[in-house]
Write a protein that holds these residues in place. Structure first.
Motif, PDB file in Angstrom:
ATOM      1  N   MET A 117       6.175  -9.919 -36.519  1.00 15.37           N
ATOM      2  CA  MET A 117       7.013  -9.445 -35.421  1.00 15.37           C
ATOM      3  C   MET A 117       6.968 -10.367 -34.202  1.00 15.37           C
ATOM      4  SD  MET A 117       6.138  -5.377 -35.756  1.00 15.37           S
ATOM      5  CE  MET A 117       6.728  -4.432 -37.167  1.00 15.37           C
ATOM      6  N   HIS A 118       6.256 -11.493 -34.348  1.00 10.88           N
ATOM      7  CA  HIS A 118       6.190 -12.512 -33.288  1.00 10.88           C
ATOM      8  C   HIS A 118       5.659 -11.943 -31.977  1.00 10.88           C
ATOM      9  CE1 HIS A 118       8.503 -14.907 -36.114  1.00 10.88           C
ATOM     10  NE2 HIS A 118       9.439 -13.975 -36.132  1.00 10.88           N
ATOM     11  N   LEU A 119       4.588 -11.147 -32.092  1.00  7.52           N
ATOM     12  CA  LEU A 119       3.996 -10.518 -30.914  1.00  7.52           C
ATOM     13  C   LEU A 119       2.866 -11.345 -30.288  1.00  7.52           C
ATOM     14  CD1 LEU A 119       3.759  -6.851 -32.265  1.00  7.52           C
ATOM     15  CD2 LEU A 119       5.395  -7.717 -30.587  1.00  7.52           C
ATOM     16  N   GLU A 120       2.383 -12.367 -31.000  1.00  6.60           N
ATOM     17  CA  GLU A 120       1.216 -13.112 -30.527  1.00  6.60           C
ATOM     18  C   GLU A 120       1.329 -13.636 -29.099  1.00  6.60           C
ATOM     19  OE1 GLU A 120       2.727 -13.851 -33.521  1.00  6.60           O
ATOM     20  OE2 GLU A 120       1.227 -14.537 -34.983  1.00  6.60           O
ATOM     21  N   PRO A 121       2.488 -14.155 -28.671  1.00  3.30           N
ATOM     22  CA  PRO A 121       2.541 -14.720 -27.317  1.00  3.30           C
ATOM     23  C   PRO A 121       2.343 -13.698 -26.202  1.00  3.30           C
ATOM     24  CG  PRO A 121       4.392 -15.495 -28.654  1.00  3.30           C
ATOM     25  CD  PRO A 121       3.765 -14.362 -29.389  1.00  3.30           C
ATOM     26  N   TYR A 122       2.483 -12.426 -26.530  1.00  4.16           N
ATOM     27  CA  TYR A 122       2.463 -11.397 -25.491  1.00  4.16           C
ATOM     28  C   TYR A 122       1.204 -10.531 -25.502  1.00  4.16           C
ATOM     29  CZ  TYR A 122       7.321 -12.680 -26.227  1.00  4.16           C
ATOM     30  OH  TYR A 122       8.485 -13.397 -26.412  1.00  4.16           O
ATOM     31  N   ILE A 123       0.449 -10.562 -26.599  1.00  2.00           N
ATOM     32  CA  ILE A 123      -0.693  -9.665 -26.769  1.00  2.00           C
ATOM     33  C   ILE A 123      -2.000 -10.421 -26.560  1.00  2.00           C
ATOM     34  CG2 ILE A 123      -1.863  -8.077 -28.323  1.00  2.00           C
ATOM     35  CD1 ILE A 123       0.924  -7.147 -27.428  1.00  2.00           C
ATOM     36  N   SER A 124      -2.803  -9.950 -25.614  1.00  2.00           N
ATOM     37  CA  SER A 124      -4.058 -10.630 -25.269  1.00  2.00           C
ATOM     38  C   SER A 124      -5.226 -10.220 -26.159  1.00  2.00           C
ATOM     39  CB  SER A 124      -4.414 -10.338 -23.809  1.00  2.00           C
ATOM     40  OG  SER A 124      -3.403 -10.777 -22.937  1.00  2.00           O
ATOM     41  N   LEU A 125      -5.176  -9.028 -26.724  1.00  2.00           N
ATOM     42  CA  LEU A 125      -6.284  -8.512 -27.528  1.00  2.00           C
ATOM     43  C   LEU A 125      -5.748  -7.518 -28.542  1.00  2.00           C
ATOM     44  CD1 LEU A 125      -9.416  -8.155 -27.951  1.00  2.00           C
ATOM     45  CD2 LEU A 125      -9.272  -6.275 -26.298  1.00  2.00           C
ATOM     46  N   VAL A 126      -6.249  -7.617 -29.767  1.00  2.00           N
ATOM     47  CA  VAL A 126      -5.879  -6.662 -30.823  1.00  2.00           C
ATOM     48  C   VAL A 126      -7.155  -6.047 -31.381  1.00  2.00           C
ATOM     49  CG1 VAL A 126      -4.804  -6.361 -33.081  1.00  2.00           C
ATOM     50  CG2 VAL A 126      -3.809  -7.976 -31.439  1.00  2.00           C
ATOM     51  N   LEU A 127      -7.256  -4.736 -31.323  1.00  2.00           N
ATOM     52  CA  LEU A 127      -8.393  -4.023 -31.899  1.00  2.00           C
ATOM     53  C   LEU A 127      -7.903  -3.113 -33.013  1.00  2.00           C
ATOM     54  CD1 LEU A 127     -10.589  -2.951 -28.835  1.00  2.00           C
ATOM     55  CD2 LEU A 127     -10.943  -4.860 -30.407  1.00  2.00           C
ATOM     56  N   SER A 128      -8.606  -3.159 -34.136  1.00  2.00           N
ATOM     57  CA  SER A 128      -8.259  -2.327 -35.287  1.00  2.00           C
ATOM     58  C   SER A 128      -9.417  -1.387 -35.597  1.00  2.00           C
ATOM     59  CB  SER A 128      -7.985  -3.211 -36.504  1.00  2.00           C
ATOM     60  OG  SER A 128      -9.222  -3.725 -37.006  1.00  2.00           O
ATOM     61  N   CYS A 129      -9.254  -0.598 -36.650  1.00  2.00           N
ATOM     62  CA  CYS A 129     -10.325   0.319 -37.044  1.00  2.00           C
ATOM     63  C   CYS A 129     -11.566  -0.446 -37.490  1.00  2.00           C
ATOM     64  CB  CYS A 129      -9.844   1.248 -38.152  1.00  2.00           C
ATOM     65  SG  CYS A 129      -9.459   0.421 -39.710  1.00  2.00           S
ATOM     66  N   ASP A 130     -11.396  -1.720 -37.876  1.00  2.00           N
ATOM     67  CA  ASP A 130     -12.530  -2.523 -38.324  1.00  2.00           C
ATOM     68  C   ASP A 130     -13.416  -2.980 -37.169  1.00  2.00           C
ATOM     69  OD1 ASP A 130     -11.550  -2.410 -40.984  1.00  2.00           O
ATOM     70  OD2 ASP A 130     -10.177  -4.059 -40.545  1.00  2.00           O
ATOM     71  N   ASP A 131     -12.916  -2.849 -35.947  1.00  2.00           N
ATOM     72  CA  ASP A 131     -13.645  -3.351 -34.781  1.00  2.00           C
ATOM     73  C   ASP A 131     -14.472  -2.292 -34.072  1.00  2.00           C
ATOM     74  OD1 ASP A 131     -12.478  -6.010 -34.909  1.00  2.00           O
ATOM     75  OD2 ASP A 131     -10.615  -5.065 -34.246  1.00  2.00           O
ATOM     76  N   ILE A 132     -14.387  -1.049 -34.537  1.00  2.70           N
ATOM     77  CA  ILE A 132     -15.060   0.041 -33.825  1.00  2.70           C
ATOM     78  C   ILE A 132     -15.850   0.917 -34.797  1.00  2.70           C
ATOM     79  CG2 ILE A 132     -13.498   0.095 -31.844  1.00  2.70           C
ATOM     80  CD1 ILE A 132     -13.006   2.740 -34.437  1.00  2.70           C
ATOM     81  N   THR A 133     -16.719   1.739 -34.223  1.00  9.96           N
ATOM     82  CA  THR A 133     -17.515   2.682 -35.020  1.00  9.96           C
ATOM     83  C   THR A 133     -16.914   4.075 -34.987  1.00  9.96           C
ATOM     84  OG1 THR A 133     -19.527   1.433 -34.526  1.00  9.96           O
ATOM     85  CG2 THR A 133     -19.810   3.687 -35.335  1.00  9.96           C
ATOM     86  N   HIS A 134     -16.391   4.446 -33.815  1.00  6.22           N
ATOM     87  CA  HIS A 134     -15.854   5.796 -33.628  1.00  6.22           C
ATOM     88  C   HIS A 134     -14.347   5.722 -33.412  1.00  6.22           C
ATOM     89  CE1 HIS A 134     -20.015   7.040 -33.230  1.00  6.22           C
ATOM     90  NE2 HIS A 134     -20.182   6.152 -32.264  1.00  6.22           N
TER      91      HIS A 134
END
Length: 208
Positions: A117-134
């Motif tokens: 979707m060509h979102l990389e230039p606009y998004i500073s950080l991406v967090l998914s379920c793999d990055d958290i515990t809760h």
């Protein structure tokens, strides 16, 4: 902080059909599209354990089966952006806002969508379920985002289509905006305590 499914990308049909195919492949009781839709926003395993009473092991099998079917059906272009998403995100970025994504989706498919979707230039950080515990509605995802971007909670806004997004934001002390065009209902967003509810992503510009 932007949710992805039901807020940025219209994944509902793909998710629901994949859930139904998973149940069929594992010979589990069928569930309607509406019943499956209500599970969207939960971590993958929980979408099945909340949908049908099952063992923990069967929940893991459902999640694994879902991932395989999803990968088979997720062809480029099958998930469209909701109207006005790119133009709005671009405008917000140009105005100096920091944009992040906070999703219950796995890193692999989430980053695939961000790239397609060509979102990389606009998004500073991406967090998914793999990055958290809760997972959502726990505030961990929002709190990590605040920590990594350096913003206090009172300067942040969580935008999402489900009660889990709104509750996560509220639990972290952030302002919240619910979008009514996604997977959740307006009633659910109100009950969760959304500060604002919009029916078009473009209306976010007037709230930031």
């Amino acid at each position: 902080m932007l949710d992805f499914d039901g807020t940025i990308g219209d994944t509902q049909h793909l998710i629901v059909s994949t859930m139904q195919k998973t149940l069929a492949r594992l010979h589990l009781p069928a569930r309607s599209a509406e019943e499956c839709k209500k599970m969207i926003g939960l971590p993958l395993k929980q979408t099945f354990t909340h949908l049908i009473e099952m063992s923990d092991e069967m929940g893991d099998l459902c999640a694994d089966t879902y991932r395989r079917i999803f990968d088979e059906d997720n062809c480029p272009g099958v998930v469209p952006l909701f109207p006005h998403v790119i133009a709005t995100i671009k405008t917000l970025k140009e105005r100096g806002n920091t944009l992040t994504i906070a999703s219950s989706r796995s890193t692999a498919t989430l980053m695939q969508f961000v790239h397609e979707m060509h979102l990389e230039p606009y998004i500073s950080l991406v967090l998914s379920c793999d990055d958290i515990t809760h997972p959502k509605p726990h505030p961990e995802t929002a709190l990590i985002t605040l920590q990594r971007t350096g913003f206090p909670a009172e300067e942040a806004i969580v935008v999402g289509d489900s009660q889990y997004d709104i509750l996560m934001g509220r639990n972290a002390g952030c302002a919240t905006v619910g979008v009514s065009y996604g997977n959740g209902t307006v009633e659910e967003l109100i009950q969760a305590g959304a500060d604002h509810i919009i029916d078009d992503f473009a209306k976010l510009i007037n709230l930031v």
